[in-house]
Design an enzyme around this catalytic site. Sequence first.
Site, PDB file in Angstrom:
ATOM      1  N   ARG A   1       0.820  -1.207   0.000  1.00  0.00           N
ATOM      2  CA  ARG A   1       0.000   0.000   0.000  1.00  0.00           C
ATOM      3  C   ARG A   1       0.857   1.261   0.000  1.00  0.00           C
ATOM      4  NH1 ARG A   1      -5.759  -1.172   2.484  1.00  0.00           N
ATOM      5  NH2 ARG A   1      -5.893  -3.364   1.917  1.00  0.00           N
TER       6      ARG A   1
ATOM      7  N   LYS B   1     -17.795 -18.612  16.171  1.00  0.00           N
ATOM      8  CA  LYS B   1     -18.152 -17.794  15.010  1.00  0.00           C
ATOM      9  C   LYS B   1     -18.703 -18.684  13.906  1.00  0.00           C
ATOM     10  CE  LYS B   1     -14.978 -16.269  12.149  1.00  0.00           C
ATOM     11  NZ  LYS B   1     -13.885 -15.480  11.528  1.00  0.00           N
TER      12      LYS B   1
ATOM     13  N   SER C   1     -19.137  -1.283   1.867  1.00  0.00           N
ATOM     14  CA  SER C   1     -18.527  -0.113   1.250  1.00  0.00           C
ATOM     15  C   SER C   1     -17.682  -0.388   0.021  1.00  0.00           C
ATOM     16  CB  SER C   1     -17.669   0.622   2.278  1.00  0.00           C
ATOM     17  OG  SER C   1     -16.584  -0.192   2.702  1.00  0.00           O
TER      18      SER C   1
ATOM     19  N   THR D   1     -20.534   5.801  12.490  1.00  0.00           N
ATOM     20  CA  THR D   1     -19.322   6.601  12.571  1.00  0.00           C
ATOM     21  C   THR D   1     -19.642   8.078  12.498  1.00  0.00           C
ATOM     22  OG1 THR D   1     -17.131   6.965  11.589  1.00  0.00           O
ATOM     23  CG2 THR D   1     -18.940   6.586  10.066  1.00  0.00           C
TER      24      THR D   1
ATOM     25  N   LYS E   1     -17.343   9.859   8.598  1.00  0.00           N
ATOM     26  CA  LYS E   1     -17.590   9.785   7.152  1.00  0.00           C
ATOM     27  C   LYS E   1     -18.601  10.864   6.756  1.00  0.00           C
ATOM     28  CE  LYS E   1     -15.976   5.054   6.556  1.00  0.00           C
ATOM     29  NZ  LYS E   1     -15.242   4.987   7.830  1.00  0.00           N
TER      30      LYS E   1
ATOM     31  N   THR F   1      -8.533  -5.964   1.445  1.00  0.00           N
ATOM     32  CA  THR F   1      -9.817  -5.262   1.490  1.00  0.00           C
ATOM     33  C   THR F   1     -10.833  -5.912   0.561  1.00  0.00           C
ATOM     34  OG1 THR F   1      -8.587  -3.222   1.954  1.00  0.00           O
ATOM     35  CG2 THR F   1     -10.884  -2.991   1.310  1.00  0.00           C
TER      36      THR F   1
END
Length: 554
Positions: free
Chosen positions: A96, A228, A261, A329, A332, A447
């Site tokens: 990145r 989970k 997103s 949040t 944003k 991601t």
Amino acid sequence: MGKALAVQSSRGLNAALAGAYGGARGYHAKVGRAKLHTSRPKEAQPVEFARLRSEPVTRTQEQQTRPPPAPKAAKFDYEGFYHNELDKKHKDKSYRYFNNINRLAKEFPRAHMSAKDERVTVWCSNDYLGMGRNPHVLKTMHETLDMYGAGAGGTRNISGHNQHAMGLEQTIAKLHSKEAALVFSSCYVANDATLATLGSKLPDCVILSDSMNHASMIQGIRHSGAKKVVFKHNDLADLEAKLASLPPGVPKIIAFESVYSMCGSIGPIEGICDLADKYGAITFLDEVHAVGMYGPQGAGVAEHLDYEAHAAGRPEGTIQDRIDIITGTLGKAYGCVGGYIAGSAKMVDTIRSLAPGFIFTTSLPPATMAGAKTAIEYQMAYQGDRRLQQLHTRAVKDALNAKDIPVIPNPSHIIPVLVGNAEVARQASDMLLNDHGIYVQAINYPTVPVGQERLRITPTPGHVREYRDHLVQALDSVWNQLGIKRTSEWAAQGGFIGVGEAGKEEPEPLWTDKQLGLDEVVKEMQAGQGAVGVLETVLENEREQVAQAVSAAA
């Protein structure tokens, strides 16, 4: 031998041993120095010393007497580990890179890079509504900063609990029509702390998690130590099968998002609520990318699904009312920083009392909380920004589709443009920035899955036609230069993740034409910028009226 001579002999022996063992310091550190005074002539000392020197200590004796050298301690190659891990990222093209992007409050979506005269247009900000530059928010923050200073002074239980925290939490609870709310330093922390606490405290708890959930929820589940169970993305049948396999009396949490997103898909909120009721589970809904963006008050998708009821002030019995825990949040659509949870008073108090992520974290600064409260109140009173953002999103999607540029279809405000290769996505991002002055970050693993790399575009109310035309022209040029697949090419290969898939209908936008104010008169006008231009004028007038009202109230 007299006493004095014996003392001198002892000193001579000490000196001899000191010479044999590498210095008197180490020896005397063990036996100590004699502190006797004598009037005996010093000539006797060399005699004894000479006698001892005539009988030297052999090397074998020295080796037997001296302690063996300490083994060299093994040391892990930390720098080598760092190098190898980074090398892997470079080799798989997922390393990145970070660009120096400095958003300009008076010019956003414009920003400058390292040099202040080096302007770029930002097309990937999560400040979806441009609230980071809203004059009412900035005014509140300036006033609060001048009066209360830069920091909160500590954790909430020590010195960070104040009127700004309480006021913000009351506003958040009102936004979501819940009994209470709790503010965290980020929604990552809110998700992690809440799921970890509930999962660890509820006996034999099982957490069912959508396969595309955010890393913060995945981390919270891991920290909880609870069992989970992952269900397929937005797949109600798979979720029900997994719920049915669990014992009825076991505590269950269904964790999911409203807007995902990176692909822009919308969670089946009502269907998940139905399954939660049927199988005795509680719902944990992440509205991070939806708060401020959907609903008559901006509470998110859960509110938007019962738009008319909430617009009329009837939240009871709505889908949002059925959600047990909502997280969101402040960083944003509200343009500030921080995260929160909202729900029943007892649930919130339990997290406040038990979650280390809340208890041991310094509180947000007063100015930040005051600014966030103002941002929420502004968006609760004014829909213009999110309506205009939706129109700009539609216009960009239509223009890209007209150029055969592959947009992953979805009903939200997210515009994911499929590239399908990490290195090429990075090259495309660099070319847009360096050759066209457009900043759109490449999105790659972890991601998104390998092979689904993309550019993620997010229009704001400030991305007017001039910026939109520039973006579409630049993307078309980059696609040609790099030979990136167009939608028609994906279709020729059978389609991929919604792009070019035969028989797959384009999902209807979550915001309907009626909700956006696109009445019959506007719809009959010229397509594209004509309709958007008319509504931009209407919304700008509305914005000024609301701004004046807010200013007068302040």
